[in-house]
Design a protein around this motif. Structure first.
Motif, short mmCIF file in Angstrom:
data_model
loop_
_atom_site.label_atom_id
_atom_site.label_comp_id
_atom_site.label_asym_id
_atom_site.label_seq_id
_atom_site.Cartn_x
_atom_site.Cartn_y
_atom_site.Cartn_z
N PHE A 218 0.83 -1.20 0.00
CA PHE A 218 0.00 0.00 0.00
C PHE A 218 0.86 1.25 0.00
O PHE A 218 0.61 2.21 -0.75
CB PHE A 218 -0.93 0.02 1.21
N THR A 219 1.88 1.28 0.86
CA THR A 219 2.74 2.45 0.95
C THR A 219 3.40 2.76 -0.39
O THR A 219 3.47 3.91 -0.81
CB THR A 219 3.81 2.24 2.03
N CYS A 220 3.87 1.72 -1.07
CA CYS A 220 4.54 1.92 -2.35
C CYS A 220 3.57 2.47 -3.40
O CYS A 220 3.93 3.36 -4.18
CB CYS A 220 5.15 0.61 -2.82
N ILE A 221 2.35 1.94 -3.42
CA ILE A 221 1.36 2.43 -4.38
C ILE A 221 0.97 3.87 -4.06
O ILE A 221 0.91 4.74 -4.95
CB ILE A 221 0.12 1.52 -4.38
N ALA A 222 0.69 4.15 -2.79
CA ALA A 222 0.25 5.48 -2.39
C ALA A 222 1.33 6.52 -2.68
O ALA A 222 1.04 7.61 -3.20
CB ALA A 222 -0.11 5.49 -0.90
N MET A 223 2.57 6.21 -2.34
CA MET A 223 3.64 7.17 -2.55
C MET A 223 3.97 7.33 -4.03
O MET A 223 4.38 8.41 -4.47
CB MET A 223 4.88 6.76 -1.77
N SER A 224 3.80 6.29 -4.83
CA SER A 224 3.99 6.42 -6.27
C SER A 224 2.93 7.34 -6.86
O SER A 224 3.23 8.17 -7.74
CB SER A 224 3.94 5.04 -6.93
N GLY A 225 1.69 7.21 -6.38
CA GLY A 225 0.64 8.12 -6.83
C GLY A 225 0.95 9.56 -6.46
O GLY A 225 0.74 10.48 -7.26
N ALA A 226 1.46 9.76 -5.24
CA ALA A 226 1.83 11.10 -4.82
C ALA A 226 2.97 11.66 -5.66
O ALA A 226 3.00 12.85 -5.98
CB ALA A 226 2.23 11.08 -3.34
N ALA A 227 3.92 10.79 -6.02
CA ALA A 227 5.04 11.24 -6.86
C ALA A 227 4.55 11.71 -8.23
O ALA A 227 5.02 12.74 -8.74
CB ALA A 227 6.05 10.10 -7.03
N VAL A 228 3.61 10.99 -8.82
CA VAL A 228 3.05 11.41 -10.11
C VAL A 228 2.42 12.80 -9.98
O VAL A 228 2.60 13.67 -10.84
CB VAL A 228 2.02 10.38 -10.60
N GLY A 229 1.69 13.02 -8.89
CA GLY A 229 1.09 14.33 -8.67
C GLY A 229 2.13 15.43 -8.54
O GLY A 229 1.97 16.53 -9.10
N ALA A 230 3.20 15.16 -7.80
CA ALA A 230 4.25 16.16 -7.59
C ALA A 230 4.96 16.48 -8.90
O ALA A 230 5.26 17.65 -9.19
CB ALA A 230 5.24 15.66 -6.55
N PHE A 231 5.26 15.45 -9.70
CA PHE A 231 5.93 15.69 -10.97
C PHE A 231 5.04 16.47 -11.94
O PHE A 231 5.51 17.37 -12.64
CB PHE A 231 6.35 14.36 -11.61
N ALA A 232 3.76 16.10 -11.99
CA ALA A 232 2.85 16.81 -12.88
C ALA A 232 2.73 18.28 -12.49
O ALA A 232 2.73 19.17 -13.36
CB ALA A 232 1.47 16.14 -12.85
N GLN A 233 2.65 18.54 -11.20
CA GLN A 233 2.56 19.93 -10.74
C GLN A 233 3.82 20.70 -11.10
O GLN A 233 3.75 21.85 -11.57
CB GLN A 233 2.34 19.96 -9.23
N PHE A 234 4.98 20.09 -10.91
CA PHE A 234 6.23 20.77 -11.22
C PHE A 234 6.32 21.09 -12.71
O PHE A 234 6.67 22.22 -13.09
CB PHE A 234 7.43 19.92 -10.80
N LEU A 235 6.01 20.13 -13.55
CA LEU A 235 6.12 20.34 -14.99
C LEU A 235 5.10 21.37 -15.48
O LEU A 235 5.33 22.04 -16.50
CB LEU A 235 5.93 19.02 -15.73
N PHE A 236 3.99 21.51 -14.77
CA PHE A 236 2.99 22.50 -15.14
C PHE A 236 3.43 23.92 -14.78
O PHE A 236 3.01 24.89 -15.42
CB PHE A 236 1.66 22.17 -14.45
N THR A 237 4.29 24.04 -13.76
CA THR A 237 4.66 25.37 -13.25
C THR A 237 6.12 25.74 -13.50
O THR A 237 6.49 26.90 -13.29
CB THR A 237 4.39 25.44 -11.73
N HIS A 238 6.96 24.78 -13.91
CA HIS A 238 8.38 25.04 -14.06
C HIS A 238 8.92 24.41 -15.33
O HIS A 238 8.32 23.48 -15.88
CB HIS A 238 9.17 24.48 -12.86
N ALA A 239 10.09 24.86 -15.73
CA ALA A 239 10.83 24.21 -16.81
C ALA A 239 11.62 23.05 -16.21
O ALA A 239 12.07 23.12 -15.06
CB ALA A 239 11.79 25.20 -17.47
N PRO A 240 11.81 21.95 -16.95
CA PRO A 240 12.57 20.81 -16.41
C PRO A 240 13.95 21.19 -15.92
O PRO A 240 14.47 20.60 -14.96
CB PRO A 240 12.64 19.85 -17.60
N ALA A 241 14.57 22.20 -16.53
CA ALA A 241 15.91 22.61 -16.13
C ALA A 241 15.96 23.15 -14.71
O ALA A 241 17.04 23.21 -14.10
CB ALA A 241 16.44 23.68 -17.09
N ASP A 242 14.82 23.52 -14.14
CA ASP A 242 14.79 24.03 -12.77
C ASP A 242 15.12 22.96 -11.75
O ASP A 242 15.37 23.27 -10.57
CB ASP A 242 13.42 24.63 -12.45
#
Length: 334
Positions: A218-242
């Motif tokens: 469960f922990t691995c699935i939940a944290m993987s889902g959270a990681a996808v959310g964090a990456f999507a938010q970053f790419l929406f607001t920043h350039a990858p070079a940041d």
């Protein structure tokens, strides 16, 4: 409010849930007792997060980038440990969780480890580590309230009393600290309060999923889902070079990822597998006490007699509730 394929920690390896039989035997006293230990260790590890984040902000980085780096360092651990968990389940003949449960675990992870983490990180841009931890740990109160409102959980008088004692201590500390913050305090406090509410809902929603999926997977699935959310938010607001930052910031992100994310997330979910959400949340009030001490030692924040008095009340509430909850479980099993 949380990485190579290392040997699983005792908290993760020893607590994988077996197939649920038709009649589930009552947990032993030692099994439940370890739940209190896991909850306390998880709370103490989580307490380091705010201090490390404040150190990172001093190096100039924003919340979205730091959160993305945290999850980037943490995700390989969760993928590796999740793969080991799937392998172990197949070897023992256990069925993998259905897609509906996997999606539910990922959604709960988005709530508890992305949204709650982001609002917490963002709030720390405006308020101190001590103030953040005091607000964040109003979440046990929300666990009790939401549990009664939406999950048909009884409100135990000892839980209310223990939380009242603990929060009296937090209120004593808060009353002294609040006057030291400026105009941004309201915004920062509101963001951290949103994190507290989200984390309370996470604890309540996660418990049944942990029981059926097992705490490690469960922990691995939940944290993987959270990681996808964090990456999507970053790419929406920043350039990858940041994501290219200084070595010091990479070191801080790694500390947050391992010491304040991976290890405590497994300890927390292992605790939820053994003890009630109310018990886990109440023991979690140890975390602000530890944060205050670390803020004094590392960030140079002051510790007054009022801080000491409030800390004593928090410890009294946690200790009393733990003993009362264990005694009640022994009586129920007699």
């Amino acid at each position: 409010m949380a990485i190579n394929t290392p040997t699983p920690t005792p908290a993760s390896a020893a607590t994988e849930a077996p197939p649920l039989p038709l009649t589930t035997p009552a947990p032993t006293q030692s099994y439940v007792r370890m739940g209190y230990v896991f909850a306390a260790v998880g709370a103490l590890l989580f307490s380091t997060k705010a201090v490390i984040i404040k150190l990172a902000y001093a190096e100039t980085i924003d919340a979205e980038t730091l959160l993305a780096l945290r999850m980037a360092f943490a995700l390989p651990f969760y993928i590796g440990i999740g793969g080991l968990s799937i392998r172990d389940r197949k070897r023992s003949g256990q069925a993998l969780p259905p897609a509906r449960q996997v999606a539910g675990a990922a959604a709960v992870g988005l709530l508890g480890y992305w949204f709650a983490s982001y609002t917490d990180f963002l709030g720390l841009e405006y308020i101190s580590a001590q103030f953040e931890r005091l607000i964040l740990f109003t979440y046990p109160l929300f666990v009790v309230i939401f549990g009664a409102m939406f999950f048909r959980q009884p409100i135990r008088l000892r839980a209310v009393a223990a939380i009242g004692i603990s929060y009296a201590g937090l209120a004593v500390i808060f009353s002294e600290k609040v006057s030291t913050f400026g105009h941004d305090a309201t915004l920062g406090a509101g963001l951290v309060l949103a994190a507290a509410i989200s984390f309370a809902l996470y604890q309540l929603l996660a418990k049944d999923l942990i029981a059926t999926i097992g705490p490690r997977l469960f922990t691995c699935i939940a944290m993987s889902g959270a990681a996808v959310g964090a990456f999507a938010q970053f790419l929406f607001t920043h350039a990858p070079a940041d994501l290219i930052v200084t070595p010091t910031l990479y070191a801080y992100a790694l500390l947050i990822a391992i010491g304040a994310t991976v290890l405590p997330s497994f300890f927390l979910n292992a605790a939820l597998h053994r003890i009630s959400a109310q018990a886990n949340a109440t023991i979690g009030t140890l975390s602000p006490v530890m944060t205050i001490l670390l803020a004094v030692l590392i960030l140079g924040e002051k510790l007054t007699l009022i801080d000491v008095a409030g800390t004593a009340l928090v410890l009294a509430g946690v200790g009393w509730f733990t003993l009362a909850d264990q005694a009640a479980r022994r009586r129920a099993g007699a």
